[in-house]
Design a protein around this motif. Structure first.
Motif, short mmCIF file in Angstrom:
data_model
loop_
_atom_site.label_atom_id
_atom_site.label_comp_id
_atom_site.label_asym_id
_atom_site.label_seq_id
_atom_site.Cartn_x
_atom_site.Cartn_y
_atom_site.Cartn_z
N CYS A 114 64.74 69.89 56.15
CA CYS A 114 63.89 70.16 54.98
C CYS A 114 64.62 71.04 53.98
CB CYS A 114 62.58 70.82 55.41
SG CYS A 114 61.45 69.69 56.22
N ARG A 143 63.87 70.64 45.94
CA ARG A 143 62.48 70.75 45.55
C ARG A 143 62.25 70.05 44.20
NH1 ARG A 143 58.48 75.73 46.38
NH2 ARG A 143 58.92 75.19 48.50
N GLU A 147 62.41 66.19 44.69
CA GLU A 147 61.21 65.72 45.39
C GLU A 147 60.01 65.72 44.44
OE1 GLU A 147 61.03 64.46 48.54
OE2 GLU A 147 63.20 64.65 48.53
N GLN A 148 59.91 66.75 43.61
CA GLN A 148 58.80 66.82 42.66
C GLN A 148 58.91 65.71 41.62
OE1 GLN A 148 56.09 69.06 42.84
NE2 GLN A 148 55.32 67.46 41.49
#
Length: 80
Positions: free
Chosen positions: A54, A59, A62-63
């Motif tokens: 992860c 981030r 992914e967003q």
């Protein structure tokens, strides 16, 4: 689940600690204590592996992927 017998070697001090837990009825047997310890260790390794994987995710990327998917789907949503 069927069980397989294995032979292991361990330090006598560690075995004494396991025997004390069996005596205190924390575990029913040495086998149960060792199975529990190995199972917990494997679960921790799996969780730490998941955390490492992860951590590799971006981030922001992914967003952006989530937003792109939502933008396409948003056109099909009924108005409320």
């Amino acid at each position: 689940m069927s069980a397989a017998k294995v032979a292991i070697s361990m330090e006598s001090a560690l075995l004494s600690r396991i025997d004390a837990l069996v005596t205190k009825n924390v575990f029913r047997s040495r086998s149960e204590a060792i199975q529990s310890a190995v199972s917990e260790k494997l679960e921790r390794l799996d969780r730490s592996r998941l955390a490492r994987e992860c951590a590799k995710l971006s981030r922001k990327e992914e967003q952006e992927l989530a937003d792109t998917g939502l933008a396409a789907d948003f056109k099909e949503w009924p108005e409320y």
